[in-house]
Design an enzyme around this catalytic site. Structure first.
Site, short mmCIF file in Angstrom:
data_model
loop_
_atom_site.label_atom_id
_atom_site.label_comp_id
_atom_site.label_asym_id
_atom_site.label_seq_id
_atom_site.Cartn_x
_atom_site.Cartn_y
_atom_site.Cartn_z
N GLY A 255 -1.50 0.33 1.58
CA GLY A 255 -2.20 -0.95 1.42
C GLY A 255 -2.02 -1.84 2.64
CG ASP A 256 1.75 -3.00 3.91
OD1 ASP A 256 1.32 -3.89 3.15
OD2 ASP A 256 2.90 -2.53 3.83
#
Ligand code: RIB
Length: 311
Positions: A255-256
């Site tokens: 997600g980062d």
């Protein structure tokens, strides 16, 4: 020619203590794990590394403890070409750490002890006029104290920066003020917590995203993992994008990578669907290696995946 944007990340830096386990233990259960690694993480720092590897000129604002983890993590960010002039050492708390368990399918569960991250204060943010005025895009997450996130939002708005908020870890009952950003980019479970609703299939995901728009975001980009991503904008556009298929080793920080890639593409002036496609590819590639920062893909790797798979 691609223009490399200036990205300012105000966020967390953690040392990740990651162990592989056949499954995530239940309460009271002891599980025999296998591989253990200590590796650089923290949602903010992961996003800074991803943005730098994708070609952005990146600056990080954060706090670490004056300890071995703090020194190692800051040196690692410098090696990635990230400006760490405003990564401040503090005597009052140790560097943040995250205990991460990754199961056989690559899914993880994480507990963070924020330490020095929680000491980054609004008074650390307000003097940074030059940093905000130089930034095209400011990237924020929620591993800092909320007043500090709000201070960074105020500064970003005052300097006309685009704002990408990754609202993780998610919290209930956040003020609407926090959602008045250009893009908010939660995963489904985070979006559910933020909006007190349930997602999980396209129609419901869209409702969850619309709720985030109603709270003030110009666009909500939902990370749907193996289902790709979904975009809803405040001017009523709606897009779904399919995921890239990759062998999954560890989903930590995928997600980062997604959020950072989104910020880089937005900084380059790409349309949101193109930016989200680029982000899908970066997020997918981050799943192919164990760990957080060491799994962040380069611009060439992302381009190669996008050329290989027409999604
Ligand atoms: O998003 C993954 C990150 O969350 C890890 O690197 C860990 O440090 C936590 O902040």
């Amino acid at each position: 020619m691609e223009v490399n944007p200036n990205i300012l990340v105000v966020g967390s830096i953690n040392m990740d203590l990651l162990v592989r386990s056949p499954h995530i233990p239940s309460p009271g259960e002891t599980v025999s794990g296998s591989r253990f690694i200590t590796s650089p993480g923290g949602k903010g720092a992961n996003q800074a590394v991803a943005a730098a590897r994708l070609g952005a000129a990146c600056k990080m604002v954060a706090r670490v403890g004056k300890d071995a983890f703090g020194d190692t993590l800051t040196a690692n960010l410098r090696d990635e070409g990230i400006d760490c002039t405003d990564v401040i050492g503090t005597d009052d708390a140790p560097t943040g750490i995250a205990m991460i368990i990754v199961d056989a399918g690559g899914e993880n569960s994480i507990v963070v002890a924020g330490g020095a991250n929680r000491m980054l204060a609004p008074d650390d943010i307000f003097p940074l006029e030059d940093a905000f005025s130089a930034a095209e895009v400011v990237v924020l997450q929620l591993e800092l104290a909320l007043p500090t996130v709000r201070a960074a939002l105020d500064m970003s708005r005052r300097h006309g920066c685009r704002i990408v908020l990754d609202p993780a870890p998610a919290q209930r009952n956040l003020p609407d003020e926090l959602f008045k950003v250009d893009v908010v980019s939660p995963n489904v479970s985070e979006a559910e917590i933020l909006t007190n609703t349930r997602g999980g299939e396209e129609r419901i995901d869209k409702n969850v995203a619309m709720e985030l728009i109603a709270r003030g975001a110009k666009a909500a980009v939902l990370k749907l993992g193996s289902r790709g991503s979904l975009i809803v904008t405040s001017d009523s556009h709606f897009y779904t994008l399919r995921a890239y298929k990759v062998p999954v080793e560890d989903t930590t920080a995928a997600g980062d990578a997604f959020t950072a890639a989104l910020a880089v593409a937005i900084g380059r002036g790409e349309r949101l669907p193109d930016a989200a496609k680029f982000a899908n590819a970066a997020g997918a590639l981050a799943c192919t290696k164990i760990g957080a920062q060491n799994a962040m893909p380069t611009a060439d790797e992302v381009k190669m995946l996008m050329a290989d798979q027409q999604v």
